[in-house]
Design an enzyme around this catalytic site. Structure first.
Site, PDB file in Angstrom:
ATOM      1  CG  HIS A 198     -11.096   5.569  59.100  1.00 48.22           C
ATOM      2  ND1 HIS A 198     -11.117   4.116  58.543  1.00 48.22           N
ATOM      3  CD2 HIS A 198     -10.075   6.189  58.768  1.00 48.22           C
ATOM      4  CE1 HIS A 198      -9.771   4.001  57.913  1.00 48.22           C
ATOM      5  NE2 HIS A 198      -9.324   5.288  57.870  1.00 48.22           N
ATOM      6  CG  ASP A 239      -6.962   3.065  56.910  1.00 52.65           C
ATOM      7  OD1 ASP A 239      -7.257   3.796  55.938  1.00 52.65           O
ATOM      8  OD2 ASP A 239      -6.594   3.367  57.975  1.00 52.65           O
ATOM      9  CD  GLU A 288      -3.547   8.119  55.755  1.00 53.59           C
ATOM     10  OE1 GLU A 288      -4.621   7.499  55.639  1.00 53.59           O
ATOM     11  OE2 GLU A 288      -3.165   8.803  56.741  1.00 53.59           O
ATOM     12  CG  HIS A 290      -7.682   6.422  53.717  1.00 57.07           C
ATOM     13  ND1 HIS A 290      -8.145   6.618  55.188  1.00 57.07           N
ATOM     14  CD2 HIS A 290      -8.595   6.995  52.974  1.00 57.07           C
ATOM     15  CE1 HIS A 290      -9.416   7.234  54.921  1.00 57.07           C
ATOM     16  NE2 HIS A 290      -9.711   7.531  53.828  1.00 57.07           N
TER      17      HIS A 290
END
Length: 186
Positions: free
Chosen positions: A97, A104, A161, A164
């Site tokens: 990120h 996300d 995740e 993500h």
């Protein structure tokens, strides 16, 4: 435009819905850490995300984004709250990120309503894993639909995740700590 330039996704595709959680108190930190709800990405990553939105539109679906570029200073705040590399990148190495090449997100229907997924965004549990076999059949199908759409444009996901995704080539971008107000909105 230079593929590595940081741009606001809204300058590329205004149909992508923003629900930037860290610009609200509705996140695992329980505090607002972004000054405004913006999705900033590297230009090349933003163009690929816009193409995914166009592809999904043909199926009467779309994207809702929770987080994009994250300044390194915010990464440090997150690490203080959850120092667990399964869910938060260690700021000493920076995160994807922080490079502007990770996003996300989730899927929405034609009315902008989120599709059912196996867990909520930022739920730090086994339900968040891509391999989680619980929940409803529909939630697992939706998770797979999102993953397939992202893979078509070269994104890869984290195993921990479902929301993500990293753009191909994320590692070539430097860890960055540019504040949002220094990035043009266009």
């Amino acid at each position: 435009m230079n593929p590595s330039q940081l741009v606001d996704i809204q300058s590329i595709n205004r149909e992508i819905i923003l629900d930037i959680k860290y610009a609200t108190n509705n996140n695992f930190l329980k505090q607002k850490v972004y000054p405004e709800p913006r999705c900033v990405l590297r230009y090349g990553t933003a163009k690929k995300l816009a193409q995914i939105q166009e592809n999904l539109k043909q199926k009467k679906l779309g994207l809702k984004v929770y987080d994009c570029y994250r300044p390194l200073s915010v990464q440090r705040q997150m690490w203080k709250v959850v120092p667990d590399e399964n869910y938060v990148a260690n700021p000493t190495q920076g995160s994807r990120h922080n490079r502007g090449a990770a996003v996300d997100l989730t899927l929405v229907d034609g009315n902008g309503q989120e599709l059912e997924m196996p867990s909520q965004f930022d739920e730090f549990s086994g339900k968040s894993r891509r391999s989680y076999n619980g929940g409803t059949v529909r939630s697992r199908q939706n998770r797979q639909l999102l993953e397939d759409a992202m893979k078509q444009q070269g994104f890869t996901g984290l195993v921990t995740e479902w929301w993500h995704f990293d753009a191909a080539g994320w590692e070539v971008y430097p860890v960055t700590d540019v504040p949002f107000n220094k990035i043009a909105q266009n």
